[in-house]
Design an enzyme around this catalytic site. Structure first.
Site, short mmCIF file in Angstrom:
data_model
loop_
_atom_site.label_atom_id
_atom_site.label_comp_id
_atom_site.label_asym_id
_atom_site.label_seq_id
_atom_site.Cartn_x
_atom_site.Cartn_y
_atom_site.Cartn_z
N ASN A 486 0.86 -1.19 0.00
CA ASN A 486 0.00 0.00 0.00
C ASN A 486 0.89 1.23 0.00
OD1 ASN A 486 -1.77 2.09 0.52
ND2 ASN A 486 -3.09 0.82 1.82
N ASP A 487 1.10 1.78 -1.19
CA ASP A 487 1.98 2.93 -1.37
C ASP A 487 1.55 4.14 -0.56
OD1 ASP A 487 4.01 2.12 -3.09
OD2 ASP A 487 2.73 2.32 -4.85
N CYS A 488 0.32 4.10 -0.09
CA CYS A 488 -0.22 5.28 0.57
C CYS A 488 -0.25 5.16 2.09
CB CYS A 488 -1.62 5.56 0.05
SG CYS A 488 -1.58 5.93 -1.71
#
Ligand code: BGC
Ligand code: NOJ
Length: 818
Positions: A486-488
């Protein structure tokens, strides 16, 4: 509401009205030369790298949204009426508009005032060019005088610079015209050895290469003065904006059909023979002329189109199924596999949502894309694995992205995404299982592309695994670094500065925040690595990976289990993320799916509990949302995830990529009904009847569907380039239909819905065609196999020793027995 229909026999989606909710696109090319084409002929082309070798210009986020592309204009030379058969850019009220998006080609056309015209756009195999084959028919009762004009706007190669550096770019454009062929040669005079060319099969009445001459002052693409007046200006571009336009005049008898071919190509010359004659400034065309001649020839064009179709028949033929569900068949047999080719080629670089400028190939993304691609062209998968591994760093970590043209790691983005290295292990495992080609492990591969640093690919895998062992946090869980899948979820970013990159800014040391997701990933990667080591004869090494994997499993159970579901992470303060203790973001999908996929809790019921929690808290009719409750405000310690309004993207959107993790998890627990139900909720074909809600293409997956907290719940965005393609292909074919390559052979273990009476499949695997017939004998998932009529033990069919090219596998599913 629908905007078209599936033509399953032709493997096409047929769009029957041009005003789709969003541009519905297709990809041209599957090797080196690529293009994006929308249902109104919008889009652009590039050679290998969407940023560095852009051939045609495209203005993103335009008004209307999709403007600029591969346009044909037709003009009635008696009445002066003109229009474009692809609807854009003139947007006339054409009749019988249709766009057939097929495998590597699109046919777009319509009828206007009795003139039928359609253009077939495609990139031939093994060619660095695209063909536009235009077919024009006079359906009037009298003779028609028709002019055709072609149009492309050239990009000055680097798409980023092209869109920003006007003080220079307005002065550098250069072209040549030779034998009716337009050569775009900006910067060829200095350091470039490549140019683009644009040719036409017909006799030219004129041409244009200067945009303003073609359009006329203060006019747009919808009203070019040249088309309006029916006469090219024969302009030569000097600076400003080079374009390519040909003009052909035709007299068509009633009922007569004429074909015209336009070809846009890319060519590289050897640096020492760029000019002809040497010493001049004239482009050497000797090497490109044969290709130009070939593709101006209609017969050759027809043959290359037939070859393209045959290529796709062959490629898709590797895995074909017939199930009771049309949406499953359509996606598996055609569109999902086709999308996997696109994600393999593009990673996340070029779509209508990815500008082709921002990103190269992602390490994490490209490794996962292999899951849906490796069976189609294993040799290219092999090359990709070695390229990816060469961008690994000596620490075992990896550049997060690399540029396909240079194959070098991207320094702007850097590394420290702590999940990255493990995807290499999973990608290699998928390759080995599909091909049985163990030699790849012995390939010498450098680190960071540095000559002299070579180690075997196997050695790279060990460093991938060790990377996490060297980076464990306070609970013994893997440190998250910049982000995991999850890049965020940016637990070390702490950004309060507008415009700062959430992914690459880290204001914290990163020694506290831990990821349970990486924990699950590590458990799975450890099992794969142990299996690989074992088969290479490294028995004690194998045992140590198993031990490490098991130890992590214990740690996940001890510190990553929340009572009803798996925790997501620990933040920089050591507090839980994704726990009932949290006010928002109490439960996340990723660890539920991935920990079960890694085999955690299968025996003692916690896996079942986690999946029940997913059903209770995260499942919606449009798919499974990423977390709940959505974040209602920005939390500096969580990062980008809380920057999105509730229901969008990572903040509780339906992030389709991780839905298949839950689908697989349900299948692992034997629940075929639930697995297939979740599969259907996000299956684009099944969502076709609600195209007005879904809005993206009904033939490919989108990255995200707005979640239940969003005002537009059910609306998809970011279609095409998403890990959803590979993971769903993997989930449906290998876990629900249960046709699963393993190291020793092909496992057949379907977990299908109870109501299905069976299905058939053809799967080519390591050179053998498996004809598989599954018949349900009763409820449940027990499996009894027979191969060519003989009962076999177990569920893995090993490749036949007798050199047979085809075998029949009968599967008795459910009921009593085995
Ligand atoms: C997106 C992510 C993406 C990341 C990296 C974010 O804005 O929401 O899906 O992976 O950027 O490009
Ligand atoms: C898109 C990125 O390409 C992918 O790598 C990432 O896992 C997802 N977004 C989730 O953030």
């Amino acid at each position: 509401m629908r905007y078209g229909y599936f033509d399953d026999n032709n493997r096409e989606y047929v769009i029957t009205r041009p005003d789709t909710p969003l541009p519905w696109i297709n990809y041209l090319g599957c090797q080196e030369y690529f293009g994006i084409v929308s249902n109104t002929a919008g889009g652009y082309s590039f050679f290998r790298d969407a940023r560095l070798r852009r051939l045609t210009r495209y203005r993103y986020n335009n008004v209307p949204f999709d403007l600029g592309g591969r346009y044909i204009y037709l003009r009635d030379d008696e009445s002066g009426a003109y229009w474009s058969p692809s609807w854009q850019p003139t947007r006339h009220d054409a009749e019988r508009y249709s766009c057939r998006h097929g495998m590597g080609y699109s046919v777009i056309g319509s009828t206007y005032q009795g003139i039928r015209a359609e253009t077939c756009y495609f990139v031939p195999l093994n060619a660095r060019l695209e063909v536009w084959r235009v077919t024009i028919t006079n359906e009037r009762l009298k003779r028609a005088a028709v002019s055709a004009f072609s149009l492309v706007e050239f990009c000055l190669w680097d798409a980023q610079d092209d869109a920003t550096n006007f003080q220079r770019n307005f002065s550098i454009g250069q072209v040549e015209l030779d034998d009716g062929v337009i050569y775009h040669k900006t910067e060829y005079r200095e350091r470039r050895d490549h140019f683009a060319w644009f040719a036409c099969s017909g006799e030219l009445a004129g041409f244009d290469t200067q945009r303003e001459a073609f359009l006329g002052p203060w006019r747009g693409w919808d009203k070019p003065v040249v088309v309006e007046q029916g006469r090219s200006a024969n302009s030569m571009a000097h600076g400003w904006a080079p374009i390519g336009s040909h003009h052909v005049r035709m007299l068509l008898e009633p009922g007569e059909t004429r074909q015209l071919v336009f070809v846009l190509g890319y060519h590289e010359n050897p640096t020492d023979s760029k000019f002809d004659p040497p010493g001049s400034q004239i482009v050497n065309k000797k090497l490109v002329k044969p290709a130009i001649a070939r593709y101006r020839d209609l017969e050759c064009v027809d043959a290359s189109f037939a070859a393209l179709r045959a290529y796709w028949d062959e490629t898709l033929g590797i895995c074909q199924v017939a199930t009771p569900d049309v949406h499953t068949d359509r996606m598996v047999n055609v569109w999902n596999a086709y999308q996997c080719m696109a994600t393999f080629n593009m990673s996340r670089s070029a779509s209508f949502y990815e500008s082709g400028i921002g990103r190269g190939l992602g390490f994490r993304d490209s490794n996962q894309d292999l899951l849906g691609f490796v069976h189609m062209v294993p040799a290219r998968a092999r090359e990709r694995i070695l390229d990816l591994a060469a961008t690994q760093l000596p620490s075992g970590g990896a550049y997060h992205q690399y540029q396909p043209l240079t194959k070098r790691g991207n320094n702007d983005v850097g590394s420290n995404f702590n999940d990255d290295p493990h995807w290499l292990i999973l990608g290699v495992a998928a390759y080995l299982k599909e091909t049985g080609d163990w030699s790849i492990l012995d390939e010498p591969v450098p680190y960071d592309n540095q000559p002299g640093s070579e180690e075997t690919l196997y050695g790279h895998l060990l460093r991938s695994f060790q990377y996490t062992l060297d980076r464990l946090g306070p609970h013994g869980l893997p440190l998250i670094g910049r982000a995991d899948w999850n890049d965020c979820l940016n637990l070390n970013c702490f950004s309060d500065t507008p415009g700062q990159s959430f992914q690459t800014t880290t204001n914290k040391e990163g020694k506290t925040a831990e990821s349970i997701f990486i924990g699950g990933l590590f458990v799975l990667a450890g099992k794969e690595l142990a299996a690989i080591a074992q088969r290479r004869g490294h028995t004690s090494e194998a045992a140590s990976y198993e031990v490490a994997s098991r130890a992590m499993e214990e740690t996940v159970r001890a510190h990553g289990w929340d009572g009803e579901w798996f925790v997501r992470a620990y933040d920089d303060f050591g507090n839980k993320v994704g726990s009932r203790e949290c006010a928002e973001g109490k439960i996340y999908i990723e660890p539920q799916g991935f920990c079960v996929l890694a085999g955690i809790g299968l025996e003692d019921g916690i896996a079942r509990k986690a999946l029940n929690s997913v059903r209770r808290h995260l499942a919606t009719p449009h798919g499974i949302v990423l977390q709940q409750p959505a974040y209602s405000q920005y939390y500096i310690h969580l990062g980008e995830i809380s920057s999105y309004p509730p229901g969008y993207k990572e903040n509780a959107g339906i992030f389709c990529h991780n839905n298949p993790w839950v689908i697989i998890a349900e299948a692992m627990l034997g629940n075929g009904d639930a697995a297939h139900d979740y599969y259907t909720r996000i299956n684009p074909s099944a969502r076709e009847p609600i195209s007005d809600v879904h809005r993206c293409e009904p033939y490919v997956y989108a990255q995200m569907i707005a979640g239940r907290d969003a005002p537009t719940h059910g609306e998809a965005k970011n279609s095409w380039l998403t890990g959803t393609a590979a993971w769903n292909f993997y989930a449906i074919t290998q876990w629900i239909l249960g046709i699963r390559p393993e190291y020793e052979g092909l496992r057949i273990e379907p977990v299908i819905p109870e109501r299905w009476t069976g299905f058939t499949a053809t799967r080519r695997f390591r050179g053998v065609t498996y004809k598989i017939r599954v018949e349900r004998a009763g409820p449940g998932n027990t499996v009894a196999l027979s191969v060519d009529g003989k009962t076999i033990e177990g569920r893995v069919v090993t490749p036949p020793a007798n050199g047979k090219a085809e075998i029949t596998v009968d599967v008795r599913l459910g009921g009593a027995g085995a």
